[in-house]
Design an enzyme around this catalytic site. Structure first.
Site, short mmCIF file in Angstrom:
data_model
loop_
_atom_site.label_atom_id
_atom_site.label_comp_id
_atom_site.label_asym_id
_atom_site.label_seq_id
_atom_site.Cartn_x
_atom_site.Cartn_y
_atom_site.Cartn_z
N GLY A 163 0.82 -1.22 0.00
CA GLY A 163 0.00 0.00 0.00
C GLY A 163 0.85 1.26 0.00
O GLY A 163 0.43 2.33 -0.45
N ASN A 164 2.09 1.13 0.51
CA ASN A 164 2.98 2.29 0.53
C ASN A 164 3.50 2.63 -0.86
O ASN A 164 3.96 3.73 -1.10
CB ASN A 164 4.15 2.04 1.48
CG ASN A 164 3.69 2.08 2.92
OD1 ASN A 164 3.06 3.04 3.33
ND2 ASN A 164 3.98 1.03 3.66
N LYS A 220 -3.05 -2.71 16.00
CA LYS A 220 -2.83 -1.98 14.76
C LYS A 220 -3.38 -0.56 14.88
O LYS A 220 -4.59 -0.35 14.95
CB LYS A 220 -3.57 -2.74 13.65
CG LYS A 220 -3.21 -2.34 12.27
CD LYS A 220 -2.05 -3.12 11.70
CE LYS A 220 -1.60 -2.48 10.40
NZ LYS A 220 -0.33 -2.98 9.92
N LYS A 262 -2.09 -7.71 4.71
CA LYS A 262 -2.34 -8.02 3.30
C LYS A 262 -1.43 -9.14 2.77
O LYS A 262 -1.80 -9.84 1.83
CB LYS A 262 -2.26 -6.78 2.42
CG LYS A 262 -0.88 -6.22 2.17
CD LYS A 262 -0.45 -6.40 0.73
CE LYS A 262 0.92 -5.84 0.50
NZ LYS A 262 2.00 -6.19 1.43
N LYS A 302 5.84 -10.56 6.08
CA LYS A 302 6.05 -11.08 4.72
C LYS A 302 6.64 -12.48 4.77
O LYS A 302 6.21 -13.39 4.05
CB LYS A 302 6.97 -10.14 3.92
CG LYS A 302 6.35 -8.76 3.70
CD LYS A 302 7.21 -7.88 2.82
CE LYS A 302 6.89 -6.41 3.05
NZ LYS A 302 5.47 -6.08 3.10
#
Lengths: 306, 306
Positions: free
Chosen positions: B10-11, B122, B206, B268
């Protein structure tokens, strides 16, 4: 087994997320009979109040960037699509009858030379003072008009839908007997230039988009669900007459007599006529409340080719 | 011909609509070789900055209703999905090679008993004073925490993804050789209760959602595109070592030595491990810049089962 496009009013969706979820339970119930009968179904929804709300949030907020109107429309497709697919999923679970359902984020092609772009008429977003309005015209290139004493508002064009860019995806899902929500709010308006698609700040009428969708996917019937049970002549006068069955020819005559209100029944009638003319298939304008009857052509105004 | 899930940060999407459109031209170029080679492709994108922006717009705006976080996520799927499908459509037009592409608004199932709900971590949305934070805890039931001297922020849970509700639609489109954008931002988190799905205010990582997606659609490879070319050991120290090929066993050992940063490389790695463990297929962590090489396994860290 038939193929339907159902057009659902944005005003039937409520003013906030909680209200929208509640109202959509009723919509889901209303549509369920068509689902259970295994018909092909594409749902096109309006987004007037919702895209207005999103646009307003971004214009009032001081720390977020300017958000173009086309992008606000894309957001409204995610927001409303999520709630519709969720509500229909839930009613199917209750009834123990399941079909896959999903929302396709949809771009709808319009013509950059559509005369609507020369005469933007659709008011969107907040009210401004005359000074603010002049400033926005200068800095953003907006067209601002005075809105009946309530201040100045931006107006955008309402061009005609020409194509649904994601039609192949919609057809694939229909082919697999899935329910599709698409072209929400009339679709994200895009123009084509040198083969590229660009989002434009405009509003495509969702009934016209439904009619174009119905034509493209070869629907057997276009059903516009609204707040009234029928189309009426001399609406709200002692001479009010219910129009139950009508034809293109009859409607042509009634249009000339200015029977239908701009921004209300007129676009629905015009959208139905466009679909019926292009396909010779029927269109129905009926109330959400009596949708189940309308699906059997036992309620609502039926518009036939001849 | 293989099936890929591509996870996009998203970044990498920029801070506003204009920036996002520009950056996505590069993303589209990077992904095009896979499209042209006729591979099956599902794109999962992040939405951290974007959903934060939408959430912020609604909390700062005074005339719009409160917008739940799940609904903001749905909006971000429409917003980002529109731009990705538009950018990829446009590059295909340039190259004269076309495949249908669309975005599926996606709900992702999480467990209401996921321990993450007991320990929300979060941070989302704006900063508040202590008094405002206490008020929000009381009125909205939010969990607020102090954020390193910058004020108080709401925190939500980050539960594990269990299923993609719209998977059947995604599979239909893949079957027809279409490109699909789905589970944006990790998906709209929903819990199941008495057979019904309810949106919840949470954030699904994500990369974990990508791994679950890759498992569900039986992908041959999971590709996580990020800002760095490889996974490194002792990152940014004189002992920095590039990890080119690795295995589940080796990574298990490295995890125990706390080699990877929480909220950055760790999720990740964990997402890749989950996919590789479940399917015995490889996962790759590579840079967007060298995506074309990564697709040929000539750049990026490749994680194999053995």
């Amino acid at each position: 087994m038939s193929r339907y496009v159902i057009s659902l009013g944005g005003n039937a969706l409520g003013k906030n997320a909680t209200e929208q979820k509640e109202l959509l339970k009723e919509v889901a119930k209303a549509i369920f009979p068509l689902i259970e009968a295994n018909h092909d179904i594409v749902i096109v929804h309006g987004n007037g109040p919702q895209v207005g709300m999103i646009n307003l949030a971004f214009s009032e907020s001081t720390s977020t960037p300017m958000m173009p109107f086309a992008e606000c429309g894309a957001m409204s497709q995610g927001y409303i699509g999520f709630h519709i697919q969720n509500a229909i999923y839930n009613i199917m679970q209750e009834k123990g009858f399941h079909r896959p359902i999903s929302t396709i984020v949809s771009q709808v092609l319009v013509d950059v030379n559509d005369p609507a772009f020369q005469h933007p008429t659709k008011p969107i977003g907040s009210f401004y003072t005359k000074e603010e309005a002049l400033e926005l015209e200068k800095s953003q290139g907006y067209t601002m008009v005075e809105d009946a004493g309530r201040g100045y508002r931006r107006v955008v064009a309402s061009p005609k839908p020409l194509d649904v860019i994601e039609k192949t995806s919609i057809l694939s899902l229909l082919h697999d007997k899935q329910i599709v929500i698409a072209a929400g709010g009339g679709g994200i308006p895009v123009i084509e230039k040198d083969g590229h698609l660009y989002g434009v700040d405009a509003v495509i009428d969702k009934d016209h988009a439904s009619a174009k969708m119905a034509e493209i996917i070869k629907a057997d019937e276009l059903i516009i669900l609204t707040a009234v049970d029928y189309v009426y002549l001399n609406f709200n006068t002692p001479e009010q007459k219910t129009l139950k069955n009508t034809t293109l020819d009859e409607l042509e005559g009634l249009l000339k007599e200015n029977h239908f209100k701009k921004g209300s029944m007129l676009p629905k009638i015009e959208a139905c006529m466009a679909f019926v003319k292009a396909t010779k298939k029927p269109a129905v304008i009926a109330s959400l409340e009596h949708a189940a009857l309308a699906f059997k052509q036992q309620s609502g105004t039926i518009i036939n080719y001849k």
